[in-house]
Structure formats: C-alpha cells, structure tokens
Design an enzyme around this catalytic site. Structure first.
Site, PDB file in Angstrom:
ATOM      1  N   VAL A   1     -24.731   9.331  11.402  1.00  0.00           N
ATOM      2  CA  VAL A   1     -25.506   9.993  10.351  1.00  0.00           C
ATOM      3  C   VAL A   1     -26.961  10.105  10.782  1.00  0.00           C
ATOM      4  O   VAL A   1     -27.638  11.085  10.469  1.00  0.00           O
ATOM      5  CB  VAL A   1     -25.375   9.253   9.004  1.00  0.00           C
ATOM      6  CG1 VAL A   1     -26.117  10.017   7.910  1.00  0.00           C
ATOM      7  CG2 VAL A   1     -23.915   9.101   8.623  1.00  0.00           C
ATOM      8  N   GLY A   2     -27.439   9.140  11.544  1.00  0.00           N
ATOM      9  CA  GLY A   2     -28.796   9.208  12.089  1.00  0.00           C
ATOM     10  C   GLY A   2     -28.998  10.469  12.917  1.00  0.00           C
ATOM     11  O   GLY A   2     -30.034  11.134  12.828  1.00  0.00           O
TER      12      GLY A   2
ATOM     13  N   CYS B   1     -27.026  -5.441   9.037  1.00  0.00           N
ATOM     14  CA  CYS B   1     -27.154  -4.701  10.301  1.00  0.00           C
ATOM     15  C   CYS B   1     -27.582  -5.582  11.463  1.00  0.00           C
ATOM     16  O   CYS B   1     -27.347  -5.246  12.619  1.00  0.00           O
ATOM     17  CB  CYS B   1     -28.125  -3.532  10.144  1.00  0.00           C
ATOM     18  SG  CYS B   1     -29.728  -4.025   9.511  1.00  0.00           S
TER      19      CYS B   1
ATOM     20  N   GLY C   1     -29.155   3.594   8.202  1.00  0.00           N
ATOM     21  CA  GLY C   1     -27.725   3.861   8.105  1.00  0.00           C
ATOM     22  C   GLY C   1     -27.078   3.817   9.472  1.00  0.00           C
ATOM     23  O   GLY C   1     -27.547   3.107  10.362  1.00  0.00           O
ATOM     24  N   SER C   2     -26.011   4.576   9.655  1.00  0.00           N
ATOM     25  CA  SER C   2     -25.247   4.489  10.901  1.00  0.00           C
ATOM     26  C   SER C   2     -25.744   5.515  11.927  1.00  0.00           C
ATOM     27  O   SER C   2     -26.329   6.536  11.562  1.00  0.00           O
ATOM     28  CB  SER C   2     -23.771   4.752  10.611  1.00  0.00           C
ATOM     29  OG  SER C   2     -23.613   6.095  10.208  1.00  0.00           O
ATOM     30  N   PRO C   3     -25.487   5.254  13.213  1.00  0.00           N
ATOM     31  CA  PRO C   3     -25.930   6.194  14.246  1.00  0.00           C
ATOM     32  C   PRO C   3     -25.409   7.626  14.079  1.00  0.00           C
ATOM     33  O   PRO C   3     -26.193   8.570  14.223  1.00  0.00           O
ATOM     34  CB  PRO C   3     -25.427   5.546  15.543  1.00  0.00           C
ATOM     35  CG  PRO C   3     -25.423   4.085  15.251  1.00  0.00           C
ATOM     36  CD  PRO C   3     -25.027   3.973  13.805  1.00  0.00           C
TER      37      PRO C   3
ATOM     38  N   GLU D   1     -33.441   3.557  11.171  1.00  0.00           N
ATOM     39  CA  GLU D   1     -33.013   2.165  11.318  1.00  0.00           C
ATOM     40  C   GLU D   1     -31.491   2.205  11.331  1.00  0.00           C
ATOM     41  O   GLU D   1     -30.869   2.388  10.284  1.00  0.00           O
ATOM     42  CB  GLU D   1     -33.540   1.334  10.153  1.00  0.00           C
ATOM     43  CG  GLU D   1     -35.057   1.245  10.102  1.00  0.00           C
ATOM     44  CD  GLU D   1     -35.616   0.223  11.088  1.00  0.00           C
ATOM     45  OE1 GLU D   1     -34.845  -0.592  11.620  1.00  0.00           O
ATOM     46  OE2 GLU D   1     -36.835   0.252  11.334  1.00  0.00           O
TER      47      GLU D   1
END
Lengths: 490, 468
Positions: A213-214, A265, A209-211, A231
């Site tokens: 949320v990471g 991505c 997902g996105s940084p 990822e």
C-alpha cells in the site's frame, strides 16, 4: 471527487494564516491532550472491542495509546517555541591566500585592497536563517494496530492543518472525531474512499501501513510531487548470541513478540541463533510465557486477540513451519492464537516469507554470527534489528554490518519510547522519520533565508560583468573555504 | 536491463563495507578535488562550447562553489559521521542511546545541463561523505561536459563504487527500472513526476530539485539603481539558464517606469552597448530552447533588448514591460535572458498573485523597509528566500537549498547534503542485566505497575511541577 471541497476549505484556512501563530498551535495541541483525557475510557473500550474477551487492552493501551502519546504532547509543548524559532546560521567568512602569499579575510564578493589585513565580509551585514514553514494541508493515514498513537503522534507536531482518514480495516475507530474545525478533519472509509482521497493534492502525506500500500500511496503522491513519510513494516530479525543471560533474553523477546498479540510493526519477527542457544531458549521462553500469561494464556486478561478474520486467516499455514515447540493452539471464533514458538524454521518456510504480525515467534538456526548477518543482509531492510549479547563487541558488529530503520541491543521495542531518537524505516520498511522534534521537522519546510542590506553596493561590484582578469584574479585568490590546516595564521 | 550488472556490482561493493571507513571517504573526496584542479581548463572549455558560458561564471559556479562544498565537507566529516548521543529517560540512564548515520547504499544522481558539473558534483560530495556508492547520470544536452565527465571522472574515483552512465531519455528510463537506495534528481517538474513514480515502485527515497517561476517583488521604497543591478545580474547570469534566477518582476506602474532606465543602464554597464559582442554574456544551450524562448518575446512589449540570432543561439538581455498573467511568458519557467515585468497595485496584490501560483524554488523581495521584506517572507511559501538580492542565498553552505510543492522536495548543500544521503538510525544499547528495571512492564499487568511505569516514563509538561 467527493473530498475536493473539504481539501480546498482546509487549504483556504491555511492560506489565511490561521494556523501560523504559536498560540494557535499550542491551543490545538492542548485540545488534543484534552481529547486523550476526556475520551480515555472510550478509547480503551473501543480497543476492548477488538479484544472482547479480555482486558489486556487496558494496560497495553494505557501504556502505548495514552502514556506514550501524552509524553509526546508534553515533549512538544515544552519545546515548541524553541523548535519554531528561526535558526540563525553561520555566514561564510572565507579566507584565502592572496597571490602575494599573504593571508586575508575577504568576502568573495569583496574587492580587496592590497594593504587590507581584514575586511568586513559583505555577508556579515546580512541576516541568514532557516525559517520553519508549514507545508499546508497534510494527510495522515492511520492503520489499525495502534489506533490512537499512530495518528496522534504525527499531528502533535503539526504546524499545519491535518486531514486524516481512519484505518482501512476498522471504521468504528473513526467514531472518535476531533471536533471539526476549519483546519482539522477526520474522514472515514475503506480502500475505495482512500483511493479517491489520494486523488487530491496534499502538501504532505504521512502513511503508516504495509509496503504494497505504501507503493500505491507514493505513486499517488508522485502525481502531485507531494513529499511523504512512509512508515511501513518488514521482518525484524532478532539475533541471540551464545553469550547472554538466557532468562533475561527470553523475557525481553517474549514481551516484545506478544505485546498486542504480536500486532506491532517493530516486534521481533524471528529469532536467529545456534542450535545450542535454541535448546537453552525454549525452556526459558516457556517459563516467560507462563509468568506473563499463566498456564492457559487464553484465560489471561493480559493477552490480546487478532484484529480481524482476514488477519486471523492463514494462521494454520504459518503454524506448519518448522515444529511447534510452545503454544500453537488457536480458536477461530475468538480470533485467539496462543503465544507460540516454532523451532528449526527454514528460510523457505511460509512463516519466513512475510511479516508475521501475530503472536508467533519462529526460531531459525544458524552456525554463527557471520551467517546471521549475511542472512539479515540478504533480506529486505527491516524497521528494526535486535541483537542480544553480553559481549558489547557482538552487539556492535551486528549494528555496524546491518542496515535497518532502528536498532536495539539487548531489548526489544524500547528504542521507540525515547522521543529523542528518530523513528523510521529504510528501503522496504519505509522512508522518513518522526517522533519528538523529528515529527516537527518532518512536517515543516526548512526555508533557507537571506536578508541583505539595500545599500553597500560597492561590496557587490566585483561580481558584476564585465569580467576582468583582475576580478578573476581576486575571485581565484579569495573565496575558497579553505581546508583546515592549510593556513598558518589562525 | 542493461544496467542491472552495474547496479549489482556497486551494491556488492557497498555491502562489502568498502565505503564505510572515514579514510576511504576522505580519499575519494580529495580525488574529486584533484579532478576539479586538473580538469579546470577542460571544464571551462566544455561549458563554453555547450552554452557559451563565460569563464568567470564557469569558474565561479563549476569550480569555486564546488570546492567550497568539498572543503566544508572535509573539514567537518569526522564530526558529521559521529554517533549523536541523545537525551534519555529515567529508565535508560545506564543505556546508550544515539543516532547512527548509515549510508543508504547505491544512489543515483541525475544532473541537468545548466550547471553541468556543479549539479552532479555537489550531491556526489554528500553521497560519498555519507558512505554510499553512486551512479552519476550527466545531461546529454550539455554534450561536451557529458563527454568530459564520462571520460575522465573514472580516473579519479574508485570504479568499484562509482560510475558514470551516459545517454538520453531511453537510457535514463531503463536506468530508473533498477532499484536504487536513493535518487537525487535535478530537472523539471514533469520529469520529476516520472522519476518519483519510478522511485515509488521500489519505495526509494528521493530528493527532487525542480524549478518554477521565481517571483521578484520590488516595492516602491528602494534604491532603484542597486535593485536594477542585482536583479539584472541574477536574471542574465548564464544567459538566464539558472533555476533560481528571478523569473519575473512584480511592481507598481511607477516603479516599472523608474526601473526601466536603471535596468537599461545596468545591462549596458555589464555587457556594453551590444551584448552580442560581450564575452561575458552566454548563449542558449540548444536550438529547441532557443525556439521556445523566442516565442516568449511576444508577451507584453519589448522595452529593452529583444534581438536574437538563431545561428549563435543568442538572445539579447531583454526586459518585457506590461506583461499580463495570461501572456506566454507567464505560463512556464522562462530559463532564458528575458525578464517580464507584471504591474500590480500594491504589495498585497503581489502576495496574492504569488500565492495563487505553484510554490517556487526562490522568492525575492526588494525594499528599503525591512517590514515589507518580512511581510513577503511571512505571507508566502517557497523553497528559499532572499531579501534585497538575487541568487546569493544559495552560496551559503549553512543554508538548506531545496524546493517545496512543485519546485521540489528535500534539501542539500553543506551538512544538509550529508544528512540527505545518510539514514539516521535510532539506536539503543541496553544492559543485559538489571532485569528488575524491566519487570514493571511485563504481564501480569497491575495498577501498581502502571503507576510505576507512568512515573518512570512520563515526560511532564514544563511548568506543571512544583518541585524543580
């Protein structure tokens, strides 16, 4: 904690040893394979739901969701028994120079008599190996852009139960439930459900997902010291040198940018080149888009749509960057954005501030390769770096002087189709890697094991106190793993 | 942010490419070797002052094992650094596909006090070998070693790329506010959580080498004298202050009765009738640790040892019998020269007991019957495992060393350290021409193209083809 019962049930199954025999892994993997075959039509139709106006989904999904997935299945099933085996390792046979100047092979726990030229090393009687253990209960969080592949690929190589949640944005995908067994479960939901899910202790978390949320996922994992793979994404630069086959470059870049309507991505996010190259590229990009999607891409069956209104939003602001050289048309009702190329984009423009994830390709003009490399290195490290040049030295320079998850010279996206290459990010684009054996290794704990013999105690004697000068001398004389070329004897 | 300048300086050095060439890395590694040779005596003295570490033990763990790691790395570096070429599919036969080993950038290594040189130096070897710059944060608790490292390491390593930072909890907290490209932490689980939470803010990958209670199962069929020696050695080495020491014993009541005299004999053999006078037995590192350990002596009954001396921070090699799971000694990692024995009925109970607890860094099983050793190995989960001995599995540089669950994440030693500190970058270098090979993938999409792609890309299940 609504999922606590489910997590403990899965953990109990794991502790029972149910998932450990290879036959069980093979059976589950084959079941996933049947799922792909049986549900193929439904998978494609659900993807079509995201692209209600075209059948682009079918081809691209057949390629990415079905074919590439099945490749990974087969690669795994072909190799699983080899991957699962204990890996025997070298047992250190150390040799050292004794104080009398003679060389001898000694174990560094071994007392050595002065006349001995070669002594069986204590460890030679032992068994040393790496055992691949499952972690236990893992959580796989799936994003919406490559529905099936991104969640199936990791568990293909699972040797432990998996427990997953469907994409945050589109719960309808969660309708594909793998038959619920003791060891696998699918949980659907959005942000609140996923937050509650993350309160539980998992033994591994795999997040795509996105940084931003990471960071949230990693912070939640830290509470339980859960290892994880992230990822994430970023802006993948694509440098085009002045010496290249412009038509080929245009096709390969356009393909990578507009596949899945840009929602990939690893898509090339922006181009870097000289002003002369920009002028050469624009007409051939126009031609490539025309070859791919026809004169009116909106009517092409082979071009997708944007997944949701939220993702479609902001597009007008982004299109205000630089100047629209190709495309630029949008339709909110259809969530359609034409394959678009923006020229002369500035680093400060809105489109250069975030990962684009739409079918828009900005071109930023720089003087030369060094400026391009400096620009790339001043940004967050991306998931992929692309470099196009007929001159291998240029491609190698870009490779050597930048840092990214992965790299492809003279093409886009293709490096991730090889199961023998690790796929993962670095820095802001993620941590950990998967695909092929790397997925198996990601989800297994490499357990260092030594089995010694119960007897042969004299071999251990020199390590026990009381410590003496003599023992000290033996230890000093013996155990170095010597630097090669130190010894005159082989 | 007092360290921001230092971190950016190191990052600038890294970005300049200074650490990339193999010759540079070899030079730094050789300098580390000279540090170990030149400062050997100072290292032995500092660790003795810090925790009464006997010279033999200090030489072995802080010098010898480190030099092994150094030499394994120097012997293999060029091989490890090489691009790894990988299998390609049909379409890519003319391309170049390989894994490139890139450094992460600026790494932070935080070391604990119990093996104060080893536990920063071995990770540092891998960090340098992989081409990174590094900040080393030794423990303030082993203050003599900390001072030695802070004052002398800079004379050996390139100060543009490597730095030592000293301080306690406040300084480490400020340090962790900075963005590092990798963090390597050795310490306790609670602090591990703090480090990982700080790392999460910057999405920094990390290795955590933590701890736990390492169970040691002794079956009824074993050579009692050998078991006693090997367990006692592992437990009392460095006065018990070893993350992989056997933390507690599990056995039947009969085996406990047999082990007790054998353990007593082993302790006497090692340290003499009065271990306090032995030069070969260490001390506890600090008053705080000493108080904590003394409080554990109330668990079960003291069968061997139990004497303490606060002024010397001495705790005798101690064995506690009939310890209950609820006793204080069973609630936390002991990290001292105290060995509790918990009595159980049989191996199955022992395995259940082990699996009911957080996963440890190491697991030990003693039996003459290899089936039993294998059962324990297969039915439990731990960082590492050793059958019929203690500690020894970590001396093999070819075995990965690391925890799982509460005992940590990631692994190192030997090549695993190099791999830990390098980013494995998947690379594909294609031909600029040969465009016809690519046309089947471009729109407009047709059934025919899909068929062609399937044929060229497909990985078949072995055994499904009639042609070989």
């Amino acid at each position: 904690n609504p999922c606590a019962g489910l997590v403990s049930h899965l953990r109990a199954s794991w502790l029972s040893g149910k998932t450990w025999p290879m036959e069980y892994h093979v059976a589950q993997l084959e079941a996933l394979g049947h799922f792909l075959d049986d549900k193929k039509q439904q998978i494609l139709e659900t993807s079509d739901m995201l692209h209600p106006w075209c059948l682009q989904a079918s081809f691209e999904d057949k390629l990415s969701e079905i074919l590439l997935c099945k490749n990974k299945f087969h690669a795994t099933l072909n190799n699983l028994s080899c991957w699962m085996k204990d890996e025997k390792v070298d047992r250190t046979l150390v040799r050292g120079k004794r104080e009398d100047g003679r060389h001898s092979w000694v174990g560094w726990w071994c007392r050595v008599g002065p006349d001995v030229a070669g002594v069986p090393q204590a460890m030679q009687l032992d068994s040393a190996f790496i055992c691949k253990d499952p972690y236990g209960v893992v959580l796989i969080t799936e994003p919406w852009n490559y529905l099936i592949q991104l969640f199936l690929v990791p568990p293909l190589l699972l040797v432990s139960p998996n427990f997953q949640t469907s994409g945050l944005e589109d719960p309808s995908k969660g309708a594909f439930l793998i038959s619920l067994q003791d060891c696998f479960a699918v949980v659907t939901g959005g942000v609140p459900e996923t937050t509650r899910l993350l309160e539980n202790k998992f033994d591994y978390i795999f997040f795509t997902g996105s940084p931003p949320v990471g960071r949230i996922v990693m912070t939640a994992a830290a509470k339980h010291l859960t290892p994880l793979t992230l990822e994430l994404g970023g802006k993948n630069p694509c440098y085009v040198s002045d010496t290249c086959d412009v038509a080929n470059v245009a096709r390969r870049v356009a393909w990578g940018r507009f596949f899945n309507a840009g929602q990939t991505c690893i898509a090339p996010d922006y181009l870097l080149c000289t002003i002369e190259m920009q002028e050469k590229l624009l007409p051939v990009l126009r031609k490539a888009i025309n070859d791919f999607c026809g004169p009116s891409p909106r009517e092409s069956l082979d071009f997708g749509r944007i997944v949701g209104d939220k993702q479609f939003h902001w597009v007008q602001r982004l299109l205000g960057s630089g100047r629209v050289a190709i495309g630029g048309q949008t339709d909110e009702a259809e969530r359609y954005i034409a394959p678009t190329v923006l020229a002369e984009v500035q680093p400060s423009d809105p489109i250069m501030q975030e990962e684009i994830f739409r079918p828009i390709l900005p071109i930023a003009v720089l003087a030369n390769m060094d400026e391009a490399i400096d620009f790339i290195n001043s940004q967050e490290r991306p998931l992929a770096v692309y470099a196009f040049s007929s001159d291998d030295k240029v491609v190698n320079q870009v490779l050597e002087r930048t840092s990214s998850g992965g790299f492809c010279g003279n093409d886009t996206l293709m490096h991730v189709t090889l199961t023998s290459l690790p796929f993962g990010g670095i820095g802001n684009s993620g941590l950990g890697m998967h695909h092929g054996k790397f997925s198996f290794d990601t989800f297994s704990h490499h357990h260092g094991c030594l089995k010694r013999v119960m007897g042969w105690e004299p071999l251990n004697a020199s390590r026990y106190p009381p410590y003496s000068q003599q023992k000290f001398g033996v230890t000093r004389a013996t155990p170095k793993v010597t630097r090669k070329n130190d010894c005159t004897l082989l | 942010n007092p360290y921001a300048g230092l971190v950016s300086h190191l990052r600038a050095s890294w970005l300049s490419g200074k650490t990339r060439p193999m010759e540079y890395r070899v030079a730094q590694l050789e300098a580390l070797g000279r540090f170990l040779d030149d400062k050997k005596q100072e290292i032995l003295e500092a660790t003795e002052l810090d925790m009464g570490k006997p010279s033999f033990e200090a030489f072995f763990s802080e010098i010898l094992l480190c030099k092994n790691e150094l030499n394994v790395t120097l012997n293999n570096l060029s091989h490890w650094m090489k691009d790894e070429h990988v299998d390609k599919n049909l379409v890519m036969q003319l391309d170049s596909a390989f894994i490139r080993k890139d450094p992460y950038g600026v790494v932070l290594i935080i070391a604990p006090w119990n093996y104060p040189i080893h536990l920063f130096l071995v990770p540092l070897i891998g960090a340098i070998a992989a081409g990174n710059c590094a900040i080393i944060k030794p423990s303030e608790i082993s203050k003599n070693t900390e001072r030695l490292v802070a004052e002398t390491l800079c004379c050996y390593l390139d100060n543009d790329c490597f730095a030592v930072v000293t301080g306690g909890v406040p300084e480490t907290t400020r340090l962790l506010e900075n963005k590092f490209d990798y963090i390597f932490f050795t310490g306790t689980p609670p602090v591990g959580r703090i480090v990982m939470t700080a790392a999460a803010k910057h999405l920094t990958p990390l290795t955590l080498e933590l701890g736990g209670k390492n169970p040691c199962y002794v079956s009824d069929t074993c050579d009692v004298a050998n078991v006693a020696r090997r367990v006692a050695w592992g437990r009392f080495f460095n006065a018990g202050q070893t993350c992989i020491a056997p933390d507690y014993l599990l056995c039947t009541i009969e085996m406990q009765e047999k082990l007790m005299p054998a353990l007593r004999e082993a302790i006497t053999e090692f340290f003499g009738p009065n271990p306090r006078e032995s030069l070969d037995f260490g001390r506890i590192v600090s008053d705080k640790q000493f108080q904590r350990l003394r409080a554990l002596l109330g668990s079960g009954r003291v069968a061997i040892g139990g004497q303490t001396d606060e002024a010397e921070r001495y705790i005798a090699p101690t064995v506690l019998a009939d310890v209950l799971p609820s006793d204080p000694a069973m609630q936390e990692e002991i990290f001292g020269p105290i060995l509790p024995i918990a009595v159980l009925a049989n191996m199955d109970e022992a395995i259940d007991f082990i699996n009911a607890r957080p996963r440890p860094l190491a697991l030990y099983a003693f039996s003459c019957d290899s089936k039993i050793v294998n059962q324990v190995l297969e039915r439990t989960s731990s960082g590492g495992f050793c059958g019929n001995d203690t500690l020894m599995h970590v001396t093999l540089t070819s075995l990965p060393f690391g925890g799982i669950g509460n005992s940590g994440l990631g692994k190192y030693h030997g090549k695993f350290t190099f791999d830990t500190f390098s980013h494995h970058r998947g690379c594909l270098h294609r031909n600029m021409g040969l465009e016809t090979l690519n046309t089947p993938r471009y729109p407009p999409y047709t059934q025919q193209k899909l068929g062609l792609l399937t044929t060229t890309f497909e990985v078949k299940r072995r055994g499904t083809c009639t042609l070989l």
